[in-house]
Design a protein around this motif. Structure first.
Motif, mmCIF file in Angstrom:
data_model
loop_
_atom_site.group_PDB
_atom_site.id
_atom_site.type_symbol
_atom_site.label_atom_id
_atom_site.label_comp_id
_atom_site.label_asym_id
_atom_site.label_seq_id
_atom_site.Cartn_x
_atom_site.Cartn_y
_atom_site.Cartn_z
ATOM 1 N N TYR A 118 0.837 -1.195 0.000
ATOM 2 C CA TYR A 118 0.000 0.000 0.000
ATOM 3 C C TYR A 118 0.875 1.249 0.000
ATOM 4 O O TYR A 118 2.005 1.249 0.483
ATOM 5 N N ASN A 119 0.312 2.338 -0.519
ATOM 6 C CA ASN A 119 1.025 3.607 -0.496
ATOM 7 C C ASN A 119 0.005 4.737 -0.421
ATOM 8 O O ASN A 119 -1.190 4.483 -0.224
ATOM 9 N N SER A 120 0.461 5.972 -0.570
ATOM 10 C CA SER A 120 -0.427 7.121 -0.468
ATOM 11 C C SER A 120 -0.559 7.807 -1.821
ATOM 12 O O SER A 120 0.249 7.610 -2.729
ATOM 13 N N LEU A 121 -1.570 8.633 -1.938
ATOM 14 C CA LEU A 121 -1.936 9.238 -3.211
ATOM 15 C C LEU A 121 -0.811 10.095 -3.794
ATOM 16 O O LEU A 121 -0.546 10.063 -5.000
ATOM 17 N N SER A 123 2.487 9.999 -2.949
ATOM 18 C CA SER A 123 3.802 9.451 -2.610
ATOM 19 C C SER A 123 4.891 9.819 -3.624
ATOM 20 O O SER A 123 6.037 10.044 -3.229
ATOM 21 N N SER A 128 2.414 14.231 1.995
ATOM 22 C CA SER A 128 1.211 13.601 2.514
ATOM 23 C C SER A 128 0.059 13.939 1.586
ATOM 24 O O SER A 128 0.140 14.892 0.788
ATOM 25 N N ASP A 129 -1.013 13.172 1.694
ATOM 26 C CA ASP A 129 -2.147 13.411 0.805
ATOM 27 C C ASP A 129 -2.735 14.801 0.997
ATOM 28 O O ASP A 129 -3.280 15.388 0.061
ATOM 29 N N ASP A 130 -2.646 15.315 2.231
ATOM 30 C CA ASP A 130 -2.985 16.720 2.480
ATOM 31 C C ASP A 130 -4.345 17.100 1.907
ATOM 32 O O ASP A 130 -4.517 18.169 1.308
ATOM 33 N N ARG A 134 -9.774 12.389 -4.258
ATOM 34 C CA ARG A 134 -9.649 11.161 -5.048
ATOM 35 C C ARG A 134 -10.379 11.332 -6.378
ATOM 36 O O ARG A 134 -11.367 12.061 -6.487
ATOM 37 N N ILE A 143 -4.860 1.994 -2.427
ATOM 38 C CA ILE A 143 -3.798 2.642 -3.195
ATOM 39 C C ILE A 143 -2.549 1.770 -3.086
ATOM 40 O O ILE A 143 -2.050 1.514 -1.992
ATOM 41 N N HIS A 144 -2.069 1.308 -4.218
ATOM 42 C CA HIS A 144 -0.916 0.404 -4.254
ATOM 43 C C HIS A 144 0.217 0.997 -5.077
ATOM 44 O O HIS A 144 -0.021 1.765 -6.022
ATOM 45 N N ASN A 145 1.449 0.611 -4.724
ATOM 46 C CA ASN A 145 2.611 0.953 -5.545
ATOM 47 C C ASN A 145 2.463 0.383 -6.950
ATOM 48 O O ASN A 145 1.768 -0.624 -7.148
#
Length: 321
Positions: A118-121, A123, A128-130, A134, A143-145
């Protein structure tokens, strides 16, 4: 009375007789009856692939945990690797291991998949997604690499190791020759004709509705619909480009795919790329081209960081070229 020297001589003689009588018998401490499988890799379908490690599974056809072997330092010339398997009937599978992103999950034919963490939007921007919004219809998607190139082969010939194999002193060898080929998909993204382009533009993107993993039992992409973030490269011709690997698009193709671009100045742009994905001539090599991205002008209306809220443009339908 027996002299000590006579006792020693008698002991030596008896020991020699005992050793001579047992010299023809081999001690066997391994009571698992099975066979040695000679593994060969034929890279003729992927002449440019150079994986450093290959994983081989022997999955019992009746179910249950498989036997796994991992071979490092894999060479392209005629080299044979070996693994031992118990008696039984097996589906033989291989794929490349030791990659940065791909992760192996499961230990049976029906449960084993290759996926990513998993990762963040945001990344790729190291942010940070801040509160980054979406894309449409993706709020519940994990959310995946992105993936690494995945080369695999599920052998179409079942390996049958006889129950008598390995009993006594006989060592039986079976040979399995794999012909791996790339099963991951490569997506090429190009954003062209960008208005108000600047060479110091920093942006990343995501695509939605793609496969969460590649499943061994089906040799197809599967799992939940997933969102994958990736970095964008700024080019001198006023374009943004990216090339990345994923596990593909899950069949049936009834999910919308969106490309959303995020900038460090908190603007985002959304494109409907569904037709380009579903109508791609080669699903293993998908080319996505979008245009019409209009960045804020450089007169202080949004090109500098510090905007409190994200601003967007309308969703753009992208016709096929």
């Amino acid at each position: 009375m027996i002299r000590q020297s006579n006792l020693i001589s008698t002991f030596i003689c008896l020991t020699a007789i005992f050793i001579q009588g047992c010299s023809q018998r081999e001690l066997c401490y391994d009571h698992t009856h099975g066979a040695i499988v000679d593994i060969e890799f034929d890279w003729s379908l992927e002449p440019d692939a150079h994986p450093s490690t290959m994983v081989v599974w022997a999955f019992p056809t009746g179910g249950g945990t498989g036997t796994r072997a991992e071979f490092s330092g894999v060479r392209r010339d005629a080299v044979t690797y070996q693994m031992k398997v118990p008696a039984g009937n097996y589906t033989m599978v291989c794929y490349n291991g030791d990659t940065d992103f791909n992760r192996e999950r499961g230990n049976t034919l029906t449960t084993t998949v290759i996926t990513t963490d998993y990762n963040s939007l945001l990344s790729p921007l190291n942010r940070s997604d801040d509160g980054a919004p979406r894309p449409p219809q993706s709020e519940d998607q994990p959310i995946h690499n992105p993936a690494d190139h995945l080369y695999a082969h599920i052998h179409d010939t079942q390996l049958n190791v006889d129950e008598k194999t390995g009993k006594g002193h006989e060592i039986v060898h079976y040979t399995v020759r794999f012909t791996p080929q790339r099963v991951s998909a490569i997506w090429h993204v190009r954003v062209e004709d960008i208005q108000n382009f600047s060479s110091d533009l920093q942006a990343s993107a995501v695509v939605t509705g793609v496969a969460e993993h590649w499943r061994i039992s089906t040799a197809l992409p599967g799992g939940n619909d997933t969102t994958v973030p990736f970095g964008l490269t700024t080019n001198d011709d006023a374009s943004l480009t990216a090339t990345f690997a994923i596990f593909g698009d899950v069949s049936p193709h009834d999910v919308k795919h969106y490309l959303r671009i995020y900038t460090t100045s908190k603007y985002y742009y959304t494109y409907d790329i569904t037709d380009q994905v579903h109508d791609a001539p080669d699903p293993k090599n998908v080319y996505i081209v979008v245009s019409g991205l209009r960045l804020p002008s450089a007169d202080g209306t949004g090109m500098t960081p510090g905007v409190n809220d994200w601003d967007d443009t309308e969703v753009v339908e992208i016709p096929m070229k």
